[in-house]
Motif scaffolding. Structure first.
Motif, PDB file in Angstrom:
ATOM      1  N   HIS A  17      36.233 -29.736   6.270  1.00 26.19           N
ATOM      2  CA  HIS A  17      36.100 -31.204   6.245  1.00 26.19           C
ATOM      3  C   HIS A  17      35.582 -31.659   4.886  1.00 26.19           C
ATOM      4  CE1 HIS A  17      31.802 -30.522   6.797  1.00 26.19           C
ATOM      5  NE2 HIS A  17      32.031 -29.856   7.911  1.00 26.19           N
ATOM      6  N   TYR A  18      35.388 -32.977   4.756  1.00 26.56           N
ATOM      7  CA  TYR A  18      34.998 -33.540   3.463  1.00 26.56           C
ATOM      8  C   TYR A  18      33.597 -33.101   3.026  1.00 26.56           C
ATOM      9  CZ  TYR A  18      39.083 -36.561   2.927  1.00 26.56           C
ATOM     10  OH  TYR A  18      40.357 -37.032   2.735  1.00 26.56           O
ATOM     11  N   GLY A  19      32.738 -32.759   3.958  1.00 22.72           N
ATOM     12  CA  GLY A  19      31.427 -32.245   3.586  1.00 22.72           C
ATOM     13  C   GLY A  19      31.552 -30.951   2.796  1.00 22.72           C
ATOM     14  N   HIS A  20      32.413 -30.040   3.256  1.00 17.46           N
ATOM     15  CA  HIS A  20      32.665 -28.791   2.531  1.00 17.46           C
ATOM     16  C   HIS A  20      33.228 -29.071   1.141  1.00 17.46           C
ATOM     17  CE1 HIS A  20      33.443 -27.131   6.812  1.00 17.46           C
ATOM     18  NE2 HIS A  20      32.273 -26.657   6.423  1.00 17.46           N
ATOM     19  N   LEU A  21      34.225 -29.927   1.108  1.00 17.05           N
ATOM     20  CA  LEU A  21      34.929 -30.186  -0.147  1.00 17.05           C
ATOM     21  C   LEU A  21      34.017 -30.864  -1.171  1.00 17.05           C
ATOM     22  CD1 LEU A  21      38.299 -31.376   1.430  1.00 17.05           C
ATOM     23  CD2 LEU A  21      37.811 -29.139   0.443  1.00 17.05           C
ATOM     24  N   GLY A 179      39.192 -37.027  22.228  1.00 19.37           N
ATOM     25  CA  GLY A 179      40.252 -37.949  21.855  1.00 19.37           C
ATOM     26  C   GLY A 179      39.812 -39.067  20.935  1.00 19.37           C
ATOM     27  N   ARG A 180      38.716 -38.862  20.216  1.00 20.86           N
ATOM     28  CA  ARG A 180      38.185 -39.885  19.319  1.00 20.86           C
ATOM     29  C   ARG A 180      38.671 -39.678  17.892  1.00 20.86           C
ATOM     30  NH1 ARG A 180      32.020 -39.493  21.680  1.00 20.86           N
ATOM     31  NH2 ARG A 180      32.434 -40.525  23.696  1.00 20.86           N
ATOM     32  N   SER A 181      38.570 -40.714  17.090  1.00 19.55           N
ATOM     33  CA  SER A 181      39.078 -40.680  15.720  1.00 19.55           C
ATOM     34  C   SER A 181      38.200 -39.814  14.817  1.00 19.55           C
ATOM     35  CB  SER A 181      39.126 -42.091  15.141  1.00 19.55           C
ATOM     36  OG  SER A 181      39.457 -42.051  13.765  1.00 19.55           O
ATOM     37  N   CYS A 182      38.867 -39.046  13.953  1.00 21.68           N
ATOM     38  CA  CYS A 182      38.180 -38.282  12.905  1.00 21.68           C
ATOM     39  C   CYS A 182      38.683 -38.704  11.536  1.00 21.68           C
ATOM     40  CB  CYS A 182      38.403 -36.781  13.110  1.00 21.68           C
ATOM     41  SG  CYS A 182      37.509 -36.120  14.507  1.00 21.68           S
ATOM     42  N   ARG A 183      39.324 -39.836  11.489  1.00 19.22           N
ATOM     43  CA  ARG A 183      39.828 -40.334  10.217  1.00 19.22           C
ATOM     44  C   ARG A 183      38.675 -40.559   9.244  1.00 19.22           C
ATOM     45  NH1 ARG A 183      43.889 -45.550   9.500  1.00 19.22           N
ATOM     46  NH2 ARG A 183      44.740 -44.938   7.477  1.00 19.22           N
ATOM     47  N   TYR A 184      38.901 -40.237   7.991  1.00 19.11           N
ATOM     48  CA  TYR A 184      37.921 -40.350   6.898  1.00 19.11           C
ATOM     49  C   TYR A 184      36.827 -39.275   6.942  1.00 19.11           C
ATOM     50  CZ  TYR A 184      40.121 -44.957   6.789  1.00 19.11           C
ATOM     51  OH  TYR A 184      41.035 -45.980   6.781  1.00 19.11           O
ATOM     52  N   LEU A 185      36.931 -38.346   7.885  1.00 17.78           N
ATOM     53  CA  LEU A 185      35.959 -37.250   7.958  1.00 17.78           C
ATOM     54  C   LEU A 185      36.530 -35.937   7.430  1.00 17.78           C
ATOM     55  CD1 LEU A 185      34.435 -37.965  11.494  1.00 17.78           C
ATOM     56  CD2 LEU A 185      33.458 -38.524   9.265  1.00 17.78           C
ATOM     57  N   LEU A 186      37.835 -35.860   7.421  1.00 20.97           N
ATOM     58  CA  LEU A 186      38.526 -34.692   6.886  1.00 20.97           C
ATOM     59  C   LEU A 186      39.873 -35.132   6.331  1.00 20.97           C
ATOM     60  CD1 LEU A 186      39.676 -32.460   9.933  1.00 20.97           C
ATOM     61  CD2 LEU A 186      39.152 -34.858  10.070  1.00 20.97           C
ATOM     62  N   PRO A 187      40.489 -34.334   5.459  1.00 23.11           N
ATOM     63  CA  PRO A 187      41.738 -34.770   4.829  1.00 23.11           C
ATOM     64  C   PRO A 187      42.823 -35.099   5.856  1.00 23.11           C
ATOM     65  CG  PRO A 187      40.847 -32.873   3.667  1.00 23.11           C
ATOM     66  CD  PRO A 187      40.018 -33.036   4.914  1.00 23.11           C
TER      67      PRO A 187
END
Length: 203
Positions: A17-21, A179-187
Motif C-alpha cells: 500500500h501507499y504507506g510502504h511506498l 466491501g468498503r472502499s480502499c481508494r487512495y490507500l493503495l495504487p
C-alpha cells in the motif's frame, strides 16, 4: 570506485500500500540511495501470511505498485529460500554477493524497538545500516532507542523523517472483506488486481 547505496524494504506486502511506498521513497530521497529493493518474505517466523493469499498474488501486486518508479526494484531473494525467513540470513547473502554495496535496511519504529528479539541482532546491525521511520511526535523516544542500539552494538541506526501514513495491510484486508472502499490507500493498479482476482473477499 564509489560504493553503491541500496535500500531494502521487507515485509509480507499483503497487500502492498501507499504507506510502504512512501517509506521507500522517503528513504531513497533522504539517504541518497541508488535503488530500493522491495523484498517480500516467504515464511516470516513471526507470523503467518493471512487470507490464504498465494505468493504469486503478492508478487504481482508489488510489481504493479512499483512499475512506474525506476528506482524501486522487486527482489525475490527471500522467496527463493526455503524454511523460515530471517533478516540476518538475507543480509548475510546479499553482503557476500555484493561486497561493494552499502545496504540500508528500512523498517518501522515498532520493529526497531523489537530488533533485539530477532535472530542474531548483533550481526544484523553489523551487516547493514538500519533506517527507522518515526513520527514527529515520537522523535525523542526513537532517538533514545537509536542511541542505545548504536552505543551497544557500535551500529549505524539512522532516523527516517517520513510522513506518517496510518495504513496497515490488515486494515485494508478487513475493508475489502466488508466491501468498503480502499481508494487512495493503495495504487489503483493493485486495487484493480485485488478486485479482478477476488482477493480478501469474504468466503
Amino acid at each position: 570506485m564509489k560504493r553503491r547505496k541500496i535500500g531494502i524494504m521487507g515485509g509480507t506486502f499483503n497487500p502492498i500500500h501507499y504507506g510502504h511506498l512512501m517509506l521507500g521513497e522517503t528513504a531513497y530521497e533522504q539517504f541518497g540511495l541508488d535503488q530500493v529493493l522491495i523484498m517480500p518474505a516467504k515464511n516470516p517466523y513471526y507470523k503467518n501470511i493471512s487470507s490464504n493469499i498465494k505468493e504469486e498474488n503478492r508478487v504481482a501486486m508489488i510489481q504493479l505498485a512499483i512499475e512506474d518508479n525506476p528506482h524501486f526494484c522487486f527482489s525475490d531473494v527471500e522467496l527463493k529460500r526455503s524454511g523460515n525467513t530471517y533478516t540476518v540470513d538475507t543480509l548475510d547473502e546479499l553482503t557476500k554477493a555484493y561486497p561493494d554495496v552499502d545496504f540500508y535496511f528500512i523498517l518501522g519504529a515498532d520493529s526497531l524497538y523489537h530488533i533485539e528479539s530477532w535472530k542474531d541482532p548483533a550481526k544484523i546491525l553489523a551487516l547493514a545500516k538500519i533506517v527507522a521511520a518515526s513520527r514527529a511526535d515520537s522523535y525523542s523516544a526513537i532517538d533514545a532507542q537509536i542511541e542505545y542500539l548504536n552505543d551497544k552494538y557500535d551500529a549505524q541506526v539512522l532516523r527516517l523523517n517520513s510522513p506518517n501514513l496510518e495504513i496497515s495491510s490488515s486494515y485494508l484486508r478487513k475493508q475489502i472483506e466488508l466491501g468498503r472502499s480502499c481508494r487512495y490507500l493503495l495504487p489503483d493498479a493493485v486495487l484493480h488486481y485485488i478486485k479482478e482476482h477476488k482477493l480478501y473477499e469474504k468466503r
